[in-house]
Design an enzyme around this catalytic site. Structure first.
Site, PDB file in Angstrom:
ATOM      1  N   SER A  61       0.883  -0.730   0.175  1.00 30.14           N
ATOM      2  CA  SER A  61      -0.097  -0.201  -0.166  1.00 30.14           C
ATOM      3  C   SER A  61       0.825   1.063   0.256  1.00 30.14           C
ATOM      4  O   SER A  61       1.809   1.672   1.086  1.00 30.14           O
ATOM      5  CB  SER A  61      -1.160  -0.639   1.521  1.00 30.14           C
ATOM      6  OG  SER A  61      -1.032   1.087   1.268  1.00 30.14           O
ATOM      7  N   HIS A  68      -1.402  -1.543  -4.159  1.00 31.33           N
ATOM      8  CA  HIS A  68      -2.414  -0.900  -3.808  1.00 31.33           C
ATOM      9  C   HIS A  68      -2.985   0.290  -3.296  1.00 31.33           C
ATOM     10  O   HIS A  68      -1.784   1.307  -2.517  1.00 31.33           O
ATOM     11  CB  HIS A  68      -2.589  -1.891  -1.740  1.00 31.33           C
ATOM     12  CG  HIS A  68      -3.596  -1.743  -0.846  1.00 31.33           C
ATOM     13  ND1 HIS A  68      -4.961  -2.308  -1.719  1.00 31.33           N
ATOM     14  CD2 HIS A  68      -4.720  -0.692  -0.557  1.00 31.33           C
ATOM     15  CE1 HIS A  68      -5.480  -1.989  -1.013  1.00 31.33           C
ATOM     16  NE2 HIS A  68      -5.988  -0.826   0.093  1.00 31.33           N
ATOM     17  N   ASP A  83      -4.421   3.334  -1.764  1.00 34.67           N
ATOM     18  CA  ASP A  83      -6.289   3.987  -0.562  1.00 34.67           C
ATOM     19  C   ASP A  83      -6.393   5.629  -0.833  1.00 34.67           C
ATOM     20  O   ASP A  83      -5.782   6.584  -1.195  1.00 34.67           O
ATOM     21  CB  ASP A  83      -4.964   4.288   0.239  1.00 34.67           C
ATOM     22  CG  ASP A  83      -4.692   2.719   1.390  1.00 34.67           C
ATOM     23  OD1 ASP A  83      -6.024   1.744   1.061  1.00 34.67           O
ATOM     24  OD2 ASP A  83      -3.629   2.293   1.641  1.00 34.67           O
ATOM     25  N   MET A  94      -8.699   8.313   0.124  1.00 32.10           N
ATOM     26  CA  MET A  94      -9.460   8.632   0.598  1.00 32.10           C
ATOM     27  C   MET A  94     -10.217  10.258   0.218  1.00 32.10           C
ATOM     28  O   MET A  94      -9.728  10.944  -0.060  1.00 32.10           O
ATOM     29  CB  MET A  94      -8.316   9.003   2.214  1.00 32.10           C
ATOM     30  CG  MET A  94      -7.824   7.429   2.470  1.00 32.10           C
ATOM     31  SD  MET A  94      -7.338   7.889   3.823  1.00 32.10           S
ATOM     32  CE  MET A  94      -6.361   6.296   3.988  1.00 32.10           C
ATOM     33  N   HIS A 128      -7.965   1.372  -3.818  1.00 30.85           N
ATOM     34  CA  HIS A 128      -9.300   0.683  -2.536  1.00 30.85           C
ATOM     35  C   HIS A 128      -9.774   2.477  -2.863  1.00 30.85           C
ATOM     36  O   HIS A 128      -9.739   3.420  -1.655  1.00 30.85           O
ATOM     37  CB  HIS A 128      -8.587   0.613  -1.311  1.00 30.85           C
ATOM     38  CG  HIS A 128      -9.335   0.108   0.035  1.00 30.85           C
ATOM     39  ND1 HIS A 128      -8.415   0.020   0.910  1.00 30.85           N
ATOM     40  CD2 HIS A 128     -10.300   0.460  -0.234  1.00 30.85           C
ATOM     41  CE1 HIS A 128      -9.405  -0.146   1.943  1.00 30.85           C
ATOM     42  NE2 HIS A 128     -10.538   0.482   1.460  1.00 30.85           N
ATOM     43  N   MET A 162     -12.192   4.672  -0.163  1.00 28.39           N
ATOM     44  CA  MET A 162     -12.373   4.441   0.606  1.00 28.39           C
ATOM     45  C   MET A 162     -13.284   6.320   0.680  1.00 28.39           C
ATOM     46  O   MET A 162     -13.176   7.654   1.221  1.00 28.39           O
ATOM     47  CB  MET A 162     -11.777   5.447   1.856  1.00 28.39           C
ATOM     48  CG  MET A 162     -11.022   3.415   2.445  1.00 28.39           C
ATOM     49  SD  MET A 162      -9.623   3.333   3.380  1.00 28.39           S
ATOM     50  CE  MET A 162      -8.750   3.640   1.505  1.00 28.39           C
ATOM     51  N   MET A 204     -11.440  -5.797   6.039  1.00 35.43           N
ATOM     52  CA  MET A 204     -10.259  -3.951   7.450  1.00 35.43           C
ATOM     53  C   MET A 204      -9.793  -4.720   8.341  1.00 35.43           C
ATOM     54  O   MET A 204     -10.911  -5.869   9.144  1.00 35.43           O
ATOM     55  CB  MET A 204     -10.768  -3.062   7.555  1.00 35.43           C
ATOM     56  CG  MET A 204     -10.963  -2.773   5.810  1.00 35.43           C
ATOM     57  SD  MET A 204     -10.413  -1.892   5.303  1.00 35.43           S
ATOM     58  CE  MET A 204      -9.469  -1.137   6.189  1.00 35.43           C
ATOM     59  N   PHE A 211      -6.335   5.383   8.302  1.00 29.58           N
ATOM     60  CA  PHE A 211      -5.042   5.463   8.020  1.00 29.58           C
ATOM     61  C   PHE A 211      -3.946   4.221   8.056  1.00 29.58           C
ATOM     62  O   PHE A 211      -4.348   3.387   8.423  1.00 29.58           O
ATOM     63  CB  PHE A 211      -4.992   6.339   9.682  1.00 29.58           C
ATOM     64  CG  PHE A 211      -5.687   7.367   9.984  1.00 29.58           C
ATOM     65  CD1 PHE A 211      -5.086   8.564  10.167  1.00 29.58           C
ATOM     66  CD2 PHE A 211      -6.949   7.478  10.406  1.00 29.58           C
ATOM     67  CE1 PHE A 211      -5.712   9.876   9.364  1.00 29.58           C
ATOM     68  CE2 PHE A 211      -7.645   8.058  10.630  1.00 29.58           C
ATOM     69  CZ  PHE A 211      -7.106   9.320  10.514  1.00 29.58           C
ATOM     70  N   GLY A 212      -2.885   4.946   7.723  1.00 25.91           N
ATOM     71  CA  GLY A 212      -1.553   3.893   7.878  1.00 25.91           C
ATOM     72  C   GLY A 212      -1.829   3.494   9.604  1.00 25.91           C
ATOM     73  O   GLY A 212      -1.589   4.207  10.107  1.00 25.91           O
ATOM     74  N   ASP A 223      -6.101  -5.970   4.816  1.00 27.18           N
ATOM     75  CA  ASP A 223      -5.867  -4.735   5.417  1.00 27.18           C
ATOM     76  C   ASP A 223      -6.121  -3.921   6.610  1.00 27.18           C
ATOM     77  O   ASP A 223      -6.827  -3.790   6.714  1.00 27.18           O
ATOM     78  CB  ASP A 223      -6.476  -3.933   4.134  1.00 27.18           C
ATOM     79  CG  ASP A 223      -6.044  -2.388   3.733  1.00 27.18           C
ATOM     80  OD1 ASP A 223      -4.650  -2.040   4.493  1.00 27.18           O
ATOM     81  OD2 ASP A 223      -6.592  -1.959   2.944  1.00 27.18           O
ATOM     82  N   GLY A 224      -4.771  -3.489   6.699  1.00 22.23           N
ATOM     83  CA  GLY A 224      -4.155  -2.848   8.137  1.00 22.23           C
ATOM     84  C   GLY A 224      -3.208  -3.381   9.359  1.00 22.23           C
ATOM     85  O   GLY A 224      -3.966  -4.602   9.250  1.00 22.23           O
ATOM     86  N   GLY A 225      -2.525  -3.040   9.766  1.00 18.48           N
ATOM     87  CA  GLY A 225      -1.423  -4.009  10.597  1.00 18.48           C
ATOM     88  C   GLY A 225      -1.041  -5.289  10.311  1.00 18.48           C
ATOM     89  O   GLY A 225      -0.625  -5.924  11.292  1.00 18.48           O
ATOM     90  N   GLY A 235       1.300  -1.622   4.615  1.00 18.38           N
ATOM     91  CA  GLY A 235       1.733   0.008   3.950  1.00 18.38           C
ATOM     92  C   GLY A 235       2.809   0.443   4.959  1.00 18.38           C
ATOM     93  O   GLY A 235       4.074  -0.142   4.535  1.00 18.38           O
ATOM     94  N   SER A 236       3.119   0.409   6.236  1.00 24.88           N
ATOM     95  CA  SER A 236       3.908   0.627   6.718  1.00 24.88           C
ATOM     96  C   SER A 236       4.960  -0.295   7.154  1.00 24.88           C
ATOM     97  O   SER A 236       6.819  -0.318   7.092  1.00 24.88           O
ATOM     98  CB  SER A 236       3.619   0.847   8.192  1.00 24.88           C
ATOM     99  OG  SER A 236       2.543   0.194   8.739  1.00 24.88           O
TER     100      SER A 236
HETATM  101  C1  DX5 Z   1      -6.380   2.318   6.019  1.00 32.14           C
HETATM  102  C2  DX5 Z   1      -6.132   1.701   4.559  1.00 32.14           C
HETATM  103  C3  DX5 Z   1      -4.336   0.653   4.375  1.00 32.14           C
HETATM  104  C4  DX5 Z   1      -3.569   1.237   4.777  1.00 32.14           C
HETATM  105  C5  DX5 Z   1      -3.361   0.268   5.613  1.00 32.14           C
HETATM  106  O1  DX5 Z   1      -7.210   2.607   6.202  1.00 32.14           O
HETATM  107  O2  DX5 Z   1      -6.222   1.203   3.857  1.00 32.14           O
HETATM  108  O3  DX5 Z   1      -4.198   0.224   3.501  1.00 32.14           O
HETATM  109  O4  DX5 Z   1      -2.462   1.251   3.579  1.00 32.14           O
HETATM  110  O5  DX5 Z   1      -1.662   0.970   6.366  1.00 32.14           O
HETATM  111  P1  DX5 Z   1      -1.022  -0.143   7.841  1.00 32.14           P
HETATM  112  O6  DX5 Z   1      -0.540  -1.738   6.460  1.00 32.14           O
HETATM  113  O7  DX5 Z   1       0.768   0.439   7.784  1.00 32.14           O
HETATM  114  O8  DX5 Z   1      -1.632  -0.799   8.832  1.00 32.14           O
HETATM  115 ZN    ZN Z   2      -5.920   0.009   1.710  1.00 30.35          ZN
END
Ligand code: DX5
Ligand code: ZN
Length: 229
Positions: free
Chosen positions: A11, A36, A38, A40, A69, A71, A140, A146-147, A178-180, A200-201
């Site tokens: 991401s 990916h 994102d 928003m 994605h 959002m 999710m 947020f990442g 997706d997420g964490g 992502g991170s």
């Molecule tokens: C959050 C996004 C994710 C985000 C994940 O709303 O949909 O795609 O980038 O980031 P990490 O991997 O850092 O949780």
């Molecule tokens: Zn995402």
């Protein structure tokens, strides 16, 4: 599941935007399966991110599928723009979309892959009537927006439920999370039945660099393959 079947979807939300092209190229060389993106709008989620121009720029620097994605409050309004920019697939939220079936049909009519996304508080059961319409389901594992957030462990039973639904009713449908997602949580979600990991991170914020971070994540994700599911 066979070894190697887990796909990684970096991401770019956590990428260094001053070096976006380079970082995506590095992810591609390191074996990313898709990118990916994102999107928003500050309404659907309490944050702003990026729009179609980013997709257009990335389309010129990578051959990887660009997964978008959405959002945003009214995804239908933006589909054409993203298709023209080069999006290969769309992830559309179940929440807040009174015409989800129509949105999914529109994406398919545009010749793109489509997936439905469910937030942490949304039960897996809502997928029952729309599973046949989608190429993938995205669970999710944090609240979107947020990442760098922490994985919500109570999503694991939901991932298992969705895996069962897919195996019984739509074999071949991707189950993405997706997420964490990081080296600690990747084996857990793969064990639960996820076959596409968004990160992502854990890919773009690691000091070791994109390629090394992806290698570590892939190794962690595949570690579970040898143990029982
Ligand atoms: C959050 C996004 C994710 C985000 C994940 O709303 O949909 O795609 O980038 O980031 P990490 O991997 O850092 O949780
Ligand atoms: Zn995402």
């Amino acid at each position: 599941m066979d070894q190697g079947i887990v796909k990684l979807a970096p991401s770019i939300l956590s990428a260094d935007f001053a070096r976006l092209g380079q970082q995506v190229a590095e992810a591609e060389r390191a074996g990313a399966d898709r990118i990916h993106i994102d999107v928003m709008d500050g309404h659907f989620v309490p944050n702003l991110s990026m729009g179609a121009p980013i997709v257009e720029s990335l389309r010129r620097v990578t051959h990887l599928p660009l997964e978008t994605h959405l959002m945003i409050s009214d995804p239908d309004l933006f589909l054409d723009e993203f298709v023209q920019a080069g999006s290969d697939s769309f992830l559309v939220h179940w929440e807040g979309n009174n015409n989800l079936h129509r949105t999914l049909q529109r994406v398919k009519a545009l010749g793109r892959r489509v997936g439905v996304v469910i937030n942490p508080a949304t039960p897996a059961a809502v997928l029952e009537e729309i599973l046949q319409e989608v190429d993938q389901v995205l669970v999710m594992t944090v609240n979107p927006g947020f990442g760098h957030q922490h994985f919500i462990p109570t999503m694991l039973p939901k991932i298992r439920r969705v895996r069962r639904m897919i195996d019984e009713n739509k074999p071949g449908c991707d189950l993405e999370v997706d997420g964490g997602i990081d080296v600690a949580t990747a084996p857990l979600v793969v064990n639960g039945g996820a076959n596409v990991l968004v990160a992502g991170s854990a890919i773009f914020s690691e000091k070791e660099g994109v390629a090394a971070a992806m290698k570590r994540l892939r190794t962690a994700a595949n570690r579970v393959m040898t143990s029982s599911r």
